[in-house]
Design a protein around this motif. Structure first.
Motif, short mmCIF file in Angstrom:
data_model
loop_
_atom_site.label_atom_id
_atom_site.label_comp_id
_atom_site.label_asym_id
_atom_site.label_seq_id
_atom_site.Cartn_x
_atom_site.Cartn_y
_atom_site.Cartn_z
N CYS A 1 0.84 -1.22 0.00
CA CYS A 1 0.00 0.00 0.00
C CYS A 1 0.87 1.25 0.00
N LEU A 2 1.95 1.25 0.76
CA LEU A 2 2.84 2.42 0.76
C LEU A 2 3.41 2.64 -0.63
N ALA A 3 3.82 1.54 -1.28
CA ALA A 3 4.42 1.65 -2.62
C ALA A 3 3.41 2.20 -3.62
N LYS A 4 2.15 1.76 -3.50
CA LYS A 4 1.13 2.19 -4.48
C LYS A 4 0.41 3.47 -4.06
N GLY A 5 0.65 3.91 -2.82
CA GLY A 5 -0.03 5.11 -2.33
C GLY A 5 -1.52 4.88 -2.12
N ILE A 6 -1.90 3.66 -1.73
CA ILE A 6 -3.33 3.39 -1.49
C ILE A 6 -3.60 3.08 -0.01
N GLU A 7 -4.88 3.21 0.37
CA GLU A 7 -5.26 3.01 1.77
C GLU A 7 -5.28 1.51 2.12
N PRO A 8 -4.66 1.13 3.23
CA PRO A 8 -4.69 -0.29 3.63
C PRO A 8 -6.12 -0.75 3.94
N ALA A 9 -6.37 -2.04 3.75
CA ALA A 9 -7.71 -2.60 4.02
C ALA A 9 -8.12 -2.35 5.47
N THR A 10 -7.17 -2.47 6.37
CA THR A 10 -7.49 -2.25 7.80
C THR A 10 -6.93 -0.89 8.23
N SER A 11 -7.25 0.13 7.46
CA SER A 11 -6.82 1.49 7.80
C SER A 11 -7.44 1.92 9.13
N GLY A 12 -6.92 3.01 9.68
CA GLY A 12 -7.51 3.54 10.90
C GLY A 12 -9.00 3.81 10.71
#
Ligand code: NAD
Ligand code: 89V
Length: 344
Positions: A303-314
Protein backbone atom coordinates in the motif's frame (compact mmCIF):
# COMPACT_ATOMS: atom_id res chain seq x y z
CA UNK A 1 13.80 1.12 -5.13
CA UNK A 2 15.42 2.24 -1.85
CA UNK A 3 14.79 0.04 1.18
CA UNK A 4 12.04 1.31 3.52
CA UNK A 5 13.42 2.36 6.90
CA UNK A 6 11.08 1.30 9.69
CA UNK A 7 11.18 1.49 13.48
CA UNK A 8 9.31 -0.59 16.03
CA UNK A 9 7.98 0.72 19.36
CA UNK A 10 7.17 -1.90 22.02
CA UNK A 11 9.41 -4.97 22.17
CA UNK A 12 7.10 -7.24 24.17
CA UNK A 13 5.45 -10.64 23.74
CA UNK A 14 3.90 -10.12 20.29
CA UNK A 15 6.47 -7.74 18.76
CA UNK A 16 8.87 -10.65 18.20
CA UNK A 17 6.45 -11.96 15.55
CA UNK A 18 6.34 -8.53 13.91
CA UNK A 19 10.16 -8.37 13.86
CA UNK A 20 10.30 -11.83 12.21
CA UNK A 21 7.68 -10.60 9.75
CA UNK A 22 9.74 -7.56 8.77
CA UNK A 23 12.81 -9.77 8.29
CA UNK A 24 10.80 -11.95 5.85
CA UNK A 25 9.66 -9.02 3.69
CA UNK A 26 11.83 -7.71 0.87
CA UNK A 27 12.63 -4.02 0.63
CA UNK A 28 12.19 -3.23 4.35
CA UNK A 29 14.63 -2.88 7.23
CA UNK A 30 13.87 -2.14 10.87
CA UNK A 31 16.61 0.39 11.64
CA UNK A 32 15.65 1.30 15.22
CA UNK A 33 13.63 -0.10 18.10
CA UNK A 34 12.16 1.47 21.22
CA UNK A 35 10.89 0.12 24.54
CA UNK A 36 10.71 1.88 27.86
CA UNK A 37 11.84 -1.41 29.44
CA UNK A 38 15.62 -1.73 28.82
CA UNK A 39 15.47 -5.50 29.35
CA UNK A 40 12.96 -6.03 26.51
CA UNK A 41 14.98 -3.61 24.35
CA UNK A 42 18.11 -5.71 24.85
CA UNK A 43 16.37 -9.05 24.22
CA UNK A 44 14.78 -7.95 20.93
CA UNK A 45 17.77 -5.80 19.86
CA UNK A 46 20.18 -8.72 20.36
CA UNK A 47 17.85 -11.28 18.75
CA UNK A 48 17.38 -9.22 15.57
CA UNK A 49 20.75 -7.41 15.49
CA UNK A 50 19.34 -3.87 15.85
CA UNK A 51 21.97 -1.42 17.09
CA UNK A 52 19.84 1.73 17.38
CA UNK A 53 17.86 1.34 20.61
CA UNK A 54 15.74 3.93 22.45
CA UNK A 55 13.86 3.91 25.75
CA UNK A 56 11.98 7.07 24.74
CA UNK A 57 9.87 7.27 21.56
CA UNK A 58 10.22 11.07 21.33
CA UNK A 59 14.01 10.70 21.22
CA UNK A 60 13.70 8.07 18.52
CA UNK A 61 11.51 10.26 16.30
CA UNK A 62 13.94 13.16 16.83
CA UNK A 63 17.03 11.06 16.10
CA UNK A 64 15.94 8.91 13.13
CA UNK A 65 14.78 9.43 9.55
CA UNK A 66 11.95 6.94 9.13
CA UNK A 67 9.63 5.79 6.35
CA UNK A 68 7.22 4.23 8.89
CA UNK A 69 6.81 3.24 12.50
CA UNK A 70 5.24 0.03 13.80
CA UNK A 71 3.60 0.48 17.23
CA UNK A 72 3.39 -2.83 19.12
CA UNK A 73 2.64 -1.52 22.61
CA UNK A 74 -0.61 -2.14 24.51
CA UNK A 75 -3.64 0.13 24.00
CA UNK A 76 -3.10 2.86 26.65
CA UNK A 77 -0.01 4.19 24.83
CA UNK A 78 -1.47 4.02 21.31
CA UNK A 79 -2.99 7.51 21.10
CA UNK A 80 0.08 9.49 22.27
CA UNK A 81 2.39 7.41 20.08
CA UNK A 82 0.22 7.62 16.94
CA UNK A 83 -0.17 11.37 17.43
CA UNK A 84 3.59 11.66 17.87
CA UNK A 85 4.12 9.81 14.58
CA UNK A 86 1.61 12.14 12.88
CA UNK A 87 3.44 15.23 14.20
CA UNK A 88 6.66 13.84 12.70
CA UNK A 89 4.87 13.01 9.40
CA UNK A 90 5.82 9.32 9.76
CA UNK A 91 3.36 6.71 8.35
CA UNK A 92 2.18 4.51 11.20
CA UNK A 93 0.97 1.00 11.96
CA UNK A 94 -0.80 0.58 15.30
CA UNK A 95 -1.58 -2.72 17.05
CA UNK A 96 -5.13 -3.63 18.03
CA UNK A 97 -7.06 -2.71 20.14
CA UNK A 98 -6.55 0.53 18.21
CA UNK A 99 -7.44 2.64 21.29
CA UNK A 100 -9.06 2.32 24.72
CA UNK A 101 -12.10 4.32 23.49
CA UNK A 102 -13.75 5.13 20.17
CA UNK A 103 -13.25 8.85 20.91
CA UNK A 104 -9.47 8.30 21.16
CA UNK A 105 -9.50 6.30 17.93
CA UNK A 106 -11.42 9.03 16.06
CA UNK A 107 -8.87 11.61 17.27
CA UNK A 108 -6.01 9.38 16.05
CA UNK A 109 -7.56 9.00 12.60
CA UNK A 110 -8.10 12.78 12.45
CA UNK A 111 -4.49 13.53 13.45
CA UNK A 112 -3.12 11.24 10.73
CA UNK A 113 -5.56 12.50 8.08
CA UNK A 114 -4.68 16.12 8.84
CA UNK A 115 -0.95 15.30 8.71
CA UNK A 116 -1.44 13.39 5.43
CA UNK A 117 0.07 10.30 7.04
CA UNK A 118 -1.04 6.71 6.20
CA UNK A 119 -2.38 4.81 9.22
CA UNK A 120 -3.01 1.06 9.39
CA UNK A 121 -4.31 -0.94 12.35
CA UNK A 122 -2.50 -4.28 12.78
CA UNK A 123 -5.83 -6.17 12.57
CA UNK A 124 -4.27 -9.37 11.32
CA UNK A 125 -6.90 -12.09 11.87
CA UNK A 126 -8.67 -11.36 8.56
CA UNK A 127 -5.28 -11.91 6.90
CA UNK A 128 -5.09 -15.54 8.07
CA UNK A 129 -5.05 -17.73 4.95
CA UNK A 130 -8.08 -19.87 6.03
CA UNK A 131 -10.13 -16.66 6.49
CA UNK A 132 -8.94 -15.35 3.12
CA UNK A 133 -9.99 -18.71 1.60
CA UNK A 134 -13.53 -18.28 2.99
CA UNK A 135 -13.71 -14.72 1.63
CA UNK A 136 -12.59 -15.95 -1.81
CA UNK A 137 -15.49 -18.44 -1.86
CA UNK A 138 -17.99 -15.73 -0.86
CA UNK A 139 -16.60 -13.42 -3.58
CA UNK A 140 -16.78 -16.18 -6.21
CA UNK A 141 -20.59 -16.28 -5.91
CA UNK A 142 -20.48 -20.07 -5.42
CA UNK A 143 -22.93 -19.97 -2.50
CA UNK A 144 -25.02 -17.08 -3.82
CA UNK A 145 -25.96 -14.26 -1.45
CA UNK A 146 -25.01 -14.90 2.20
CA UNK A 147 -27.95 -14.58 4.60
CA UNK A 148 -26.47 -16.13 7.77
CA UNK A 149 -23.05 -16.37 9.40
CA UNK A 150 -21.58 -17.83 12.55
CA UNK A 151 -18.04 -16.76 13.37
CA UNK A 152 -16.85 -18.67 16.39
CA UNK A 153 -13.77 -18.76 18.62
CA UNK A 154 -14.11 -21.13 21.59
CA UNK A 155 -11.09 -22.30 23.55
CA UNK A 156 -9.62 -22.96 26.98
CA UNK A 157 -6.06 -22.05 25.95
CA UNK A 158 -4.05 -20.30 28.67
CA UNK A 159 -3.49 -16.88 27.11
CA UNK A 160 -2.68 -15.36 30.50
CA UNK A 161 0.81 -16.87 30.86
CA UNK A 162 2.07 -15.08 27.73
CA UNK A 163 -0.06 -11.96 28.21
CA UNK A 164 -0.61 -11.52 31.98
CA UNK A 165 -2.28 -8.10 31.50
CA UNK A 166 -5.28 -9.90 29.94
CA UNK A 167 -6.25 -11.27 33.37
CA UNK A 168 -6.35 -7.88 35.10
CA UNK A 169 -8.42 -5.56 32.91
CA UNK A 170 -12.12 -4.88 33.56
CA UNK A 171 -12.67 -5.76 29.89
CA UNK A 172 -11.23 -8.95 28.44
CA UNK A 173 -12.55 -11.16 25.69
CA UNK A 174 -14.50 -8.69 23.53
CA UNK A 175 -11.76 -6.07 23.62
CA UNK A 176 -8.83 -8.46 23.10
CA UNK A 177 -10.10 -11.38 21.02
CA UNK A 178 -13.67 -10.54 20.07
CA UNK A 179 -12.35 -7.49 18.26
CA UNK A 180 -10.67 -9.85 15.76
CA UNK A 181 -13.76 -12.01 15.36
CA UNK A 182 -16.06 -9.00 14.93
CA UNK A 183 -13.64 -7.71 12.28
CA UNK A 184 -13.83 -11.07 10.47
CA UNK A 185 -17.65 -10.84 10.52
CA UNK A 186 -17.41 -7.39 8.90
CA UNK A 187 -14.84 -8.69 6.40
CA UNK A 188 -17.10 -11.57 5.32
CA UNK A 189 -20.62 -10.13 5.64
CA UNK A 190 -20.18 -6.36 5.55
CA UNK A 191 -20.89 -3.59 8.03
CA UNK A 192 -23.26 -3.94 10.94
CA UNK A 193 -26.28 -1.81 11.87
CA UNK A 194 -27.36 -3.35 15.22
CA UNK A 195 -25.67 -5.62 17.79
CA UNK A 196 -27.12 -7.49 20.78
CA UNK A 197 -24.67 -8.90 23.35
CA UNK A 198 -24.54 -11.26 26.32
CA UNK A 199 -21.37 -11.84 28.36
CA UNK A 200 -20.24 -14.01 31.27
CA UNK A 201 -17.17 -14.52 33.44
CA UNK A 202 -16.56 -18.22 34.06
CA UNK A 203 -12.92 -18.10 35.22
CA UNK A 204 -13.00 -16.58 38.73
CA UNK A 205 -9.28 -15.76 38.61
CA UNK A 206 -9.65 -12.97 36.02
CA UNK A 207 -11.25 -9.54 36.21
CA UNK A 208 -13.06 -9.30 32.87
CA UNK A 209 -15.58 -11.31 30.86
CA UNK A 210 -14.29 -14.49 29.21
CA UNK A 211 -17.44 -15.41 27.27
CA UNK A 212 -19.33 -13.22 24.81
CA UNK A 213 -22.19 -13.97 22.41
CA UNK A 214 -23.17 -11.32 19.88
CA UNK A 215 -26.08 -11.27 17.43
CA UNK A 216 -25.66 -8.82 14.56
CA UNK A 217 -27.77 -7.31 11.76
CA UNK A 218 -25.57 -6.59 8.75
CA UNK A 219 -26.36 -3.59 6.53
CA UNK A 220 -26.59 -5.88 3.49
CA UNK A 221 -29.34 -7.98 5.13
CA UNK A 222 -27.44 -10.95 6.59
CA UNK A 223 -27.69 -11.97 10.25
CA UNK A 224 -24.65 -13.28 12.11
CA UNK A 225 -23.68 -14.71 15.46
CA UNK A 226 -20.18 -13.98 16.76
CA UNK A 227 -19.39 -16.17 19.76
CA UNK A 228 -16.16 -16.13 21.75
CA UNK A 229 -15.07 -18.05 24.82
CA UNK A 230 -11.89 -18.77 26.75
CA UNK A 231 -13.84 -21.04 29.11
CA UNK A 232 -14.63 -23.84 26.65
CA UNK A 233 -12.82 -27.13 27.27
CA UNK A 234 -13.04 -29.20 24.09
CA UNK A 235 -11.76 -32.71 23.36
CA UNK A 236 -9.21 -31.17 20.97
CA UNK A 237 -8.08 -27.62 21.83
CA UNK A 238 -8.59 -25.50 18.67
CA UNK A 239 -6.63 -22.36 19.68
CA UNK A 240 -6.27 -20.07 17.78
CA UNK A 241 -8.64 -21.22 15.07
CA UNK A 242 -11.70 -19.20 14.10
CA UNK A 243 -14.49 -21.49 12.90
CA UNK A 244 -16.95 -20.22 10.33
CA UNK A 245 -20.38 -21.12 8.99
CA UNK A 246 -21.93 -19.13 6.17
CA UNK A 247 -25.26 -19.98 4.55
CA UNK A 248 -26.07 -18.41 1.21
CA UNK A 249 -28.99 -18.51 -1.22
CA UNK A 250 -27.18 -21.19 -3.30
CA UNK A 251 -25.07 -23.09 -0.79
CA UNK A 252 -22.97 -23.15 2.36
CA UNK A 253 -19.41 -22.71 3.61
CA UNK A 254 -18.07 -24.48 6.70
CA UNK A 255 -14.56 -23.83 8.06
CA UNK A 256 -14.16 -26.51 10.71
CA UNK A 257 -11.52 -27.42 13.26
CA UNK A 258 -8.31 -28.68 11.62
CA UNK A 259 -8.64 -26.03 8.88
CA UNK A 260 -11.11 -28.20 6.95
CA UNK A 261 -13.06 -26.12 4.46
CA UNK A 262 -16.28 -27.56 3.01
CA UNK A 263 -18.09 -25.69 0.28
CA UNK A 264 -21.45 -27.01 -0.91
CA UNK A 265 -22.36 -24.70 -3.76
CA UNK A 266 -23.51 -24.28 -7.33
CA UNK A 267 -20.82 -26.63 -8.66
CA UNK A 268 -21.20 -29.38 -6.04
CA UNK A 269 -19.39 -30.13 -2.81
CA UNK A 270 -15.65 -29.57 -2.38
CA UNK A 271 -13.69 -30.36 0.79
CA UNK A 272 -10.19 -28.93 1.12
CA UNK A 273 -7.47 -28.46 3.70
CA UNK A 274 -6.70 -24.76 4.11
CA UNK A 275 -4.03 -25.14 6.83
CA UNK A 276 -1.73 -22.15 7.02
CA UNK A 277 1.95 -22.79 6.25
CA UNK A 278 4.35 -23.24 9.18
CA UNK A 279 6.92 -20.49 8.57
CA UNK A 280 10.53 -21.39 9.51
CA UNK A 281 10.46 -19.19 12.63
CA UNK A 282 6.88 -20.02 13.63
CA UNK A 283 5.61 -22.51 16.20
CA UNK A 284 2.33 -24.38 16.58
CA UNK A 285 -0.39 -23.51 17.47
CA UNK A 286 0.49 -19.85 16.83
CA UNK A 287 1.58 -20.42 13.20
CA UNK A 288 -1.84 -19.33 11.90
CA UNK A 289 -1.48 -15.93 13.58
CA UNK A 290 2.23 -15.70 12.77
CA UNK A 291 1.62 -16.21 9.05
CA UNK A 292 -1.04 -13.47 9.09
CA UNK A 293 1.51 -11.05 10.57
CA UNK A 294 3.67 -11.42 7.48
CA UNK A 295 0.61 -11.05 5.24
CA UNK A 296 -0.60 -7.81 6.83
CA UNK A 297 2.89 -6.31 6.96
CA UNK A 298 3.42 -7.17 3.26
CA UNK A 299 0.06 -5.48 2.57
CA UNK A 300 1.33 -2.34 4.34
CA UNK A 301 4.49 -2.27 2.19
CA UNK A 302 2.42 -2.78 -0.99
CA UNK A 303 0.00 0.00 0.00
CA UNK A 304 2.84 2.42 0.76
CA UNK A 305 4.42 1.65 -2.62
CA UNK A 306 1.13 2.19 -4.48
CA UNK A 307 -0.03 5.11 -2.33
CA UNK A 308 -3.33 3.39 -1.49
CA UNK A 309 -5.26 3.01 1.77
CA UNK A 310 -4.69 -0.29 3.63
CA UNK A 311 -7.71 -2.60 4.02
CA UNK A 312 -7.49 -2.25 7.80
CA UNK A 313 -6.82 1.49 7.80
CA UNK A 314 -7.51 3.54 10.90
CA UNK A 315 -10.76 4.75 9.29
CA UNK A 316 -11.86 1.17 8.57
CA UNK A 317 -11.00 0.04 12.07
CA UNK A 318 -13.29 2.67 13.64
CA UNK A 319 -16.15 0.41 12.49
CA UNK A 320 -14.67 -2.63 14.25
CA UNK A 321 -13.89 -0.65 17.41
CA UNK A 322 -17.43 0.78 17.36
CA UNK A 323 -18.70 -2.82 17.49
CA UNK A 324 -16.58 -3.41 20.58
CA UNK A 325 -17.99 -0.32 22.28
CA UNK A 326 -21.53 -1.20 21.25
CA UNK A 327 -21.07 -4.77 22.52
CA UNK A 328 -20.00 -3.60 25.98
CA UNK A 329 -22.85 -1.06 26.11
CA UNK A 330 -25.35 -3.73 25.06
CA UNK A 331 -23.97 -6.32 27.48
CA UNK A 332 -24.63 -3.86 30.29
CA UNK A 333 -28.06 -2.64 29.17
CA UNK A 334 -29.11 -6.00 27.66
CA UNK A 335 -30.66 -3.96 24.81
CA UNK A 336 -29.76 -4.02 21.11
CA UNK A 337 -27.35 -1.17 20.24
CA UNK A 338 -27.43 0.72 16.95
CA UNK A 339 -24.05 1.52 15.40
CA UNK A 340 -25.18 4.60 13.50
CA UNK A 341 -24.95 7.12 16.33
CA UNK A 342 -21.54 5.79 17.47
CA UNK A 343 -20.01 6.32 14.04
CA UNK A 344 -21.23 9.90 13.53
P1 NAD B 1 3.55 -6.64 26.12
O1 NAD B 1 3.15 -5.99 27.40
O2 NAD B 1 4.24 -7.98 26.18
O3 NAD B 1 4.52 -5.67 25.31
C1 NAD B 1 4.30 -4.30 25.21
C2 NAD B 1 5.67 -3.61 25.28
O4 NAD B 1 5.48 -2.24 25.03
C3 NAD B 1 6.33 -3.74 26.67
O5 NAD B 1 7.64 -4.26 26.51
C4 NAD B 1 6.32 -2.30 27.20
O6 NAD B 1 7.47 -2.01 27.99
C5 NAD B 1 6.32 -1.51 25.91
N1 NAD B 1 5.75 -0.16 26.02
C6 NAD B 1 4.53 0.19 26.53
N2 NAD B 1 4.34 1.51 26.42
C7 NAD B 1 5.45 2.02 25.83
C8 NAD B 1 5.84 3.34 25.44
N3 NAD B 1 5.05 4.38 25.63
N4 NAD B 1 7.04 3.49 24.85
C9 NAD B 1 7.85 2.44 24.64
N5 NAD B 1 7.53 1.16 24.99
C10 NAD B 1 6.35 0.98 25.58
O7 NAD B 1 2.26 -6.71 25.22
P2 NAD B 1 1.97 -7.72 24.00
O8 NAD B 1 1.33 -8.93 24.52
O9 NAD B 1 3.16 -7.82 23.13
O10 NAD B 1 0.81 -6.89 23.26
C11 NAD B 1 1.09 -5.70 22.57
C12 NAD B 1 -0.11 -5.35 21.70
O11 NAD B 1 -0.25 -6.38 20.73
C13 NAD B 1 -1.44 -5.32 22.47
O12 NAD B 1 -2.19 -4.23 22.03
C14 NAD B 1 -2.10 -6.65 22.15
O13 NAD B 1 -3.52 -6.60 22.14
C15 NAD B 1 -1.58 -6.89 20.75
N6 NAD B 1 -1.54 -8.30 20.37
C16 NAD B 1 -1.96 -8.58 19.12
C17 NAD B 1 -1.97 -9.88 18.68
C18 NAD B 1 -2.46 -10.13 17.28
O14 NAD B 1 -2.59 -11.25 16.84
N7 NAD B 1 -2.73 -9.07 16.51
C19 NAD B 1 -1.55 -10.92 19.52
C20 NAD B 1 -1.08 -10.59 20.78
C21 NAD B 1 -1.07 -9.27 21.20
O1 89V C 1 -4.61 -11.69 19.11
C1 89V C 1 -4.53 -11.33 20.27
O2 89V C 1 -4.68 -10.18 20.54
C2 89V C 1 -4.15 -12.27 21.38
C3 89V C 1 -4.85 -13.58 21.44
C4 89V C 1 -5.04 -14.29 20.14
C5 89V C 1 -4.11 -14.49 22.38
O3 89V C 1 -6.12 -13.31 22.01
O4 89V C 1 -4.27 -11.60 22.60
Amino acid sequence: MAELRGALIGCGFFAVNQMHGWRDIEGVAIVAICDRDPERLKIVGDQFGIAKRYTDAAEMFAGETLDFVDIATTAPSHRPLVEMAARHRVPVICQKPFAPTLADAKAMVKACTEAGVPLMVHENFRWQSPIQAVRAVVDSGEIGTPFFGRISFRSAYDVFSGQPYLATGKRFIIEDLGIHILDIARFLLGDVSVITTRTARINPAIAGEDVATMLMDHVGGATSVVDCSYATRLATEPFPQTLIEIDGSDGTIRLAQGYRLTVAGKSGTVVSNVSPPLLPWASRPWHNIQESVVAIQQHWVDCLAKGIEPATSGADNLRTLALVEAAYAGAESRDPVSLESLLR
